[in-house]
Design a protein around this motif. Structure first.
Motif, PDB file in Angstrom:
ATOM      1  N   ILE A  77       0.806   0.674  -6.635  1.00 34.48           N
ATOM      2  CA  ILE A  77       0.863   1.687  -5.556  1.00 34.48           C
ATOM      3  C   ILE A  77       1.413   3.016  -6.072  1.00 34.48           C
ATOM      4  O   ILE A  77       1.722   3.912  -5.286  1.00 34.48           O
ATOM      5  CB  ILE A  77       1.683   1.192  -4.334  1.00 34.48           C
TER       6      ILE A  77
ATOM      7  N   SER B  35       0.840  -1.187   0.000  1.00 33.28           N
ATOM      8  CA  SER B  35       0.000   0.000   0.000  1.00 33.28           C
ATOM      9  C   SER B  35       0.877   1.240   0.000  1.00 33.28           C
ATOM     10  O   SER B  35       1.963   1.247   0.593  1.00 33.28           O
ATOM     11  CB  SER B  35      -0.901   0.013   1.229  1.00 33.28           C
ATOM     12  N   SER B  36       0.361   2.269  -0.661  1.00 29.38           N
ATOM     13  CA  SER B  36       1.092   3.546  -0.634  1.00 29.38           C
ATOM     14  C   SER B  36       0.820   4.281   0.676  1.00 29.38           C
ATOM     15  O   SER B  36       1.477   5.250   0.991  1.00 29.38           O
ATOM     16  CB  SER B  36       0.643   4.417  -1.808  1.00 29.38           C
ATOM     17  N   ALA B  37      -0.164   3.764   1.450  1.00 32.37           N
ATOM     18  CA  ALA B  37      -0.504   4.415   2.724  1.00 32.37           C
ATOM     19  C   ALA B  37       0.263   3.770   3.873  1.00 32.37           C
ATOM     20  O   ALA B  37      -0.310   3.370   4.871  1.00 32.37           O
ATOM     21  CB  ALA B  37      -2.012   4.340   2.963  1.00 32.37           C
TER      22      ALA B  37
ATOM     23  N   GLU C   9      -9.228   0.228  -1.176  1.00 34.42           N
ATOM     24  CA  GLU C   9      -8.725   0.282  -2.564  1.00 34.42           C
ATOM     25  C   GLU C   9      -7.231   0.591  -2.580  1.00 34.42           C
ATOM     26  O   GLU C   9      -6.568   0.386  -3.591  1.00 34.42           O
ATOM     27  CB  GLU C   9      -9.531   1.306  -3.379  1.00 34.42           C
ATOM     28  N   LYS C  10      -6.699   1.049  -1.454  1.00 35.56           N
ATOM     29  CA  LYS C  10      -5.268   1.389  -1.405  1.00 35.56           C
ATOM     30  C   LYS C  10      -4.394   0.178  -1.100  1.00 35.56           C
ATOM     31  O   LYS C  10      -3.177   0.289  -1.001  1.00 35.56           O
ATOM     32  CB  LYS C  10      -5.018   2.467  -0.347  1.00 35.56           C
TER      33      LYS C  10
ATOM     34  N   SER D 281      -9.737   2.703   3.572  1.00 37.31           N
ATOM     35  CA  SER D 281      -9.475   2.851   2.128  1.00 37.31           C
ATOM     36  C   SER D 281      -8.931   1.547   1.555  1.00 37.31           C
ATOM     37  O   SER D 281      -7.767   1.471   1.176  1.00 37.31           O
ATOM     38  CB  SER D 281      -8.515   4.014   1.867  1.00 37.31           C
TER      39      SER D 281
ATOM     40  N   ILE E 277      -6.104   0.922   7.190  1.00 38.57           N
ATOM     41  CA  ILE E 277      -6.170   1.110   5.730  1.00 38.57           C
ATOM     42  C   ILE E 277      -7.274   0.216   5.172  1.00 38.57           C
ATOM     43  O   ILE E 277      -8.089   0.649   4.355  1.00 38.57           O
ATOM     44  CB  ILE E 277      -4.831   0.737   5.041  1.00 38.57           C
TER      45      ILE E 277
END
Ligand code: GDP
Ligand code: MN
Length: 387
Positions: free
Chosen positions: A166, A125-127, A141-142, A139, A135
């Motif tokens: 990502i 994940s980019s988060a 979808e992340k 979100s 997450i």
């Protein structure tokens, strides 16, 4: 089995995954010396078998060695409570001192076994930097996932797919792919149950570096990984699980509730946790006493329950098969003689020699709550715990 972050990072480094320069400190003198050696601002990281340290004050930045000493003094030999520890927290005996890396982004990576698909799955994940549970909830979808068929093995396209997923670009795609490939190799070769890097940071100068690392190992495979087994830190073990293993009880797992339960058979023990929940309560532990015809195990179980201040009632749920209910009853009677049992005890005996067992309990004149069946037992244990 869990290991510390500093140990996980050294395994990561041996697979060529970039990690910050740092050393482990157990004393304030170590802290000063290491901070001076690094000669730059450092991060002081509490080494405990739990995540969520950042929010709980277990990760702090120091701009100078003097500052580092001050911060480490407030961490070493103190208890740290994070959302992943029990409410009693866990003791900090070691801190990792690392160069503070200037970062512009945080990525999440983990590998686990998806037991329903029976395959290892890589999640990214980019988060990064946040809890993956958050997450997933806020979100989903992340989170970008990829399954790896062990028969085919890891293929470079998987790394690229995740990197694009990502939103990475340029040189980072190749670098990220290499890290994923290395982490997957590490995961398989060491029989991990979890390999997590959170965060994998993107540095100001455009590199990737693992700022945190968590590796858990499959206990059933430890026999073939002596060097990993030796990394275990008994000081981080749950105190009640420690008592249980000292008493020779292997199948005990500490939980957060207030009903101590002793059950014969792992399946029935898990069903008991569900039944307690269904009846509106929460178990203080999982405990499978096994198929034993030895009264001592009941005495030991009561010893653990009485050492745990969270336990407000006890549920003994026995379905005698090979294990005989009369021998269990003998154990309960002996336990009452030897131990000051201060909370209500609900007993359900069924199966082999259940009638004999119940008669023995009555004749011994012990003070307990009889349950007619499994659900009745759970309801009575929950209501006893709440009174
Ligand atoms: P956790 O809270 O137990 O997962 O501990 P982490 O090691 O992940 O640290 C928590 C957070 O502190 C990370 O997500 C980062 O945001 C931050 N952090 C840790 N080390 C560094 C570092 O060297 N540089 C910077 N800039 N941030 C860091
Ligand atoms: Mn982390």
């Amino acid at each position: 089995m869990k290991i510390h972050e500093y140990q996980a990072k050294s395994i990561l480094a041996s697979y060529n995954i970039p990690t910050p320069t740092g050393r482990l400190a157990q004393t304030i003198d170590d802290v000063r010396r290491i901070a001076e050696e690094i000669g730059k601002p450092v991060v002081i990281k509490a080494q405990v078998y739990a995540g969520g340290r950042g929010k709980a004050g277990g990760i702090k930045f120091a701009s100078s060695p003097v500052d580092a000493v001050k911060i480490a003094t407030s961490m070493l030999d103190r208890t740290l409570i994070t959302h992943q520890t029990s409410s009693a927290g866990t003791i900090v005996r070691k801190v990792l001192i690392e160069e503070a890396v200037p970062i512009v982004g945080e990525i999440y990576i983990s590998i686990v076994i998806d037991t329903s698909k029976r395959l290892p799955v890589i999640m990214t994940s980019s988060a990064g930097g946040m809890d993956i549970e958050d997450i997933a909830e806020n979100s989903p979808e992340k989170i970008i996932m990829a399954y790896v068929d062990p028969a085919v093995g890891f293929q470079p396209y998987i790394g690229r797919k995740l990197a694009y997923g990502i939103g990475l670009s340029g040189d980072l795609i190749k670098e990220f792919g290499a890290i994923i490939a290395a982490l997957f190799k590490l995961f398989m070769e060491n029989d991990c149950s979890l390999a997590e890097i959170n965060p994998l940071a993107v540095t100001k100068d455009g590199r990737l570096i693992a700022l945190d690392a968590k590796l858990n190992f499959d206990d059933n495979a430890l026999f073939r990984h002596d060097s990993i087994r030796n990394l275990h830190d008994p000081e981080q073990d749950d105190q009640f699980e420690k008592i249980a293993s000292e008493l020779g009880i292997k199948n005990y797992v500490k939980l957060d509730g207030n009903i101590g339960c002793a059950v014969n058979g792992a399946g029935l023990a898990m069903a008991a946790l569900d039944m307690i929940k269904y009846a509106g309560g929460r178990a203080a532990n999982f405990l499978d006493i096994g198929t034993v015809n030895n009264p001592q195990i009941l005495i030991n179980a009561f010893k653990i329950f009485m050492s745990d201040p969270n336990v407000k009632s006890i549920l003994i749920n026995i379905f005698g098969g090979m294990a005989r209910a009369d021998i269990i009853a003998r154990g309960i009677i002996d336990a009452y003689k030897q131990i000051d049992i201060k909370v209500p005890v609900v007993i359900r005996l069924a199966g082999t020699n259940a009638l004999e067992g119940k008669q023995m309990l009555m004749q011994a004149g012990i003070n307990y709550i009889d349950a007619t069946d499994f659900y009745d037992a759970a309801i009575k244990a929950v209501s006893a715990a709440n009174n």
